[in-house]
Design an enzyme around this catalytic site. Structure first.
Site, PDB file in Angstrom:
ATOM      1  N   SER A  58       0.840  -1.193   0.000  1.00  0.00           N
ATOM      2  CA  SER A  58       0.000   0.000   0.000  1.00  0.00           C
ATOM      3  C   SER A  58       0.873   1.241   0.000  1.00  0.00           C
ATOM      4  CB  SER A  58      -0.913   0.023   1.236  1.00  0.00           C
ATOM      5  OG  SER A  58      -1.548   1.284   1.392  1.00  0.00           O
ATOM      6  N   TYR A  93      -2.776  -0.662  10.257  1.00  0.00           N
ATOM      7  CA  TYR A  93      -2.813  -1.078   8.851  1.00  0.00           C
ATOM      8  C   TYR A  93      -1.526  -0.678   8.139  1.00  0.00           C
ATOM      9  CZ  TYR A  93      -4.295  -1.083   3.928  1.00  0.00           C
ATOM     10  OH  TYR A  93      -4.390  -1.289   2.568  1.00  0.00           O
TER      11      TYR A  93
END
Length: 300
Positions: free
Chosen positions: A192, A205
């Site tokens: 990500s 996350y």
């Protein structure tokens, strides 16, 4: 007029219109469901031209029921691969992905379970090899996120859950797959943009995605002598079920508008990178991360 100067044929498909804003919406469940999103994420690009680059291959894709995972499943089928998809409990989305893959003339099996459970990961790999005969490509794509405004709000249970899915699950699934992978196989992980620039409301996350990057680099070196390449894709903002299931309804309306291209990406804009990393086109790429994020400059 030369061939190069010919205007585009009128029967060529037009590029899809990419939304720049969205209606307010929120889903009171995780994982979110693609079937109820408005608009439905774009999973199958009408302008992509397959070339049989994965003919005869078998791919196992975690989180393959929706979002980026569905787009990967479809594009792999277009390129000639049979596909096994892992999902948690989104049966309707999984069956729709299966239908779309089979529509392309390829086989698709669906496997429901939690990648945070090593016993399940072993079962999923065994089922894939038993039903589809082999395993050539592993795509570790499943992930979850739980935004919190402060670190104090992240409970031990949330922290453990996020790490179990996003990084432990990659370890477990890769460990289970290793006996079946061979020279020329590919492992592709979904990282990500948050692994590189951080995210103030996604502390756990972002940490897991940083771990994905480090795992990708380390495993690529570990498996180089076996001829198995390991790479990753780091998407920026993408319209997937994660968004309405983890954001307040008003936040969704402008999702992704802060990147240079002024919009979020669609799953079918991510999928070609996973084809590239799975084929001999990327034969000299190992331990690397492709950044598909709408123009955000990431030095990593």
């Amino acid at each position: 007029m030369t061939q190069q100067q010919q205007p585009p044929s009128s029967n060529q498909p037009l590029p899809p219109v990419r939304p720049t804003s969205f209606p307010p919406q929120h889903q009171d469940r995780q994982p979110g469901l693609q079937a109820v999103m408005n608009p439905i994420p774009q999973s199958d690009s009408p302008v992509y031209r397959p070339a049989g680059k994965l003919e005869g291959k078998v791919a196992l894709i975690s989180g393959g029921d929706s979002g980026i995972g569905r787009a990967i499943s479809i594009i792999y089928a277009k390129e000639g691969a049979d596909v096994a998809i892992i999902y948690l409990n989104e049966d309707e989305d999984a069956q729709e992905t299966k239908r779309l893959v089979e529509e392309k003339g390829r086989r698709c099996i669906t496997i429901a379970g939690d990648v945070g459970d090593p016993a399940f990961c072993l079962k999923a790999v065994v089922q894939t090899v038993k039903q589809l005969s082999k395993l050539d490509i592993l795509v570790n794509n499943a992930a979850e996120q739980h935004p919190q405004k402060t670190i104090e709000q992240i409970t031990p249970a949330q922290l453990e859950r996020t790490f179990k899915t996003n990084i432990f699950g990659i370890f477990y699934l890769t460990q289970a797959a290793m006996p079946h992978l061979h020279k020329g196989a590919a492992i592709i992980n979904t990282a990500s943009v948050t692994a590189y620039r951080g995210s103030p409301n996604l502390l756990d996350y972002s940490a897991t995605k940083g771990a994905v990057v480090s795992f990708t680099r380390s495993l690529s070196m570990n498996l180089a002598d076996k001829g198995i390449r390991v790479n990753a894709v780091a998407p920026g903002p993408v319209w997937t079920p994660l968004i309405p299931s983890t954001s307040d309804a008003p936040q969704v309306t402008t999702f992704g508008s802060d990147v240079p291209l002024k919009r979020c990406g669609q799953p079918d804009e991510m999928a070609p990178a996973y084809v590239y990393l799975a084929t001999e086109d990327s034969s000299y790429m190992n331990g690397q991360v492709l950044h598909i994020n709408g123009g955000e400059i990431i030095n990593g």
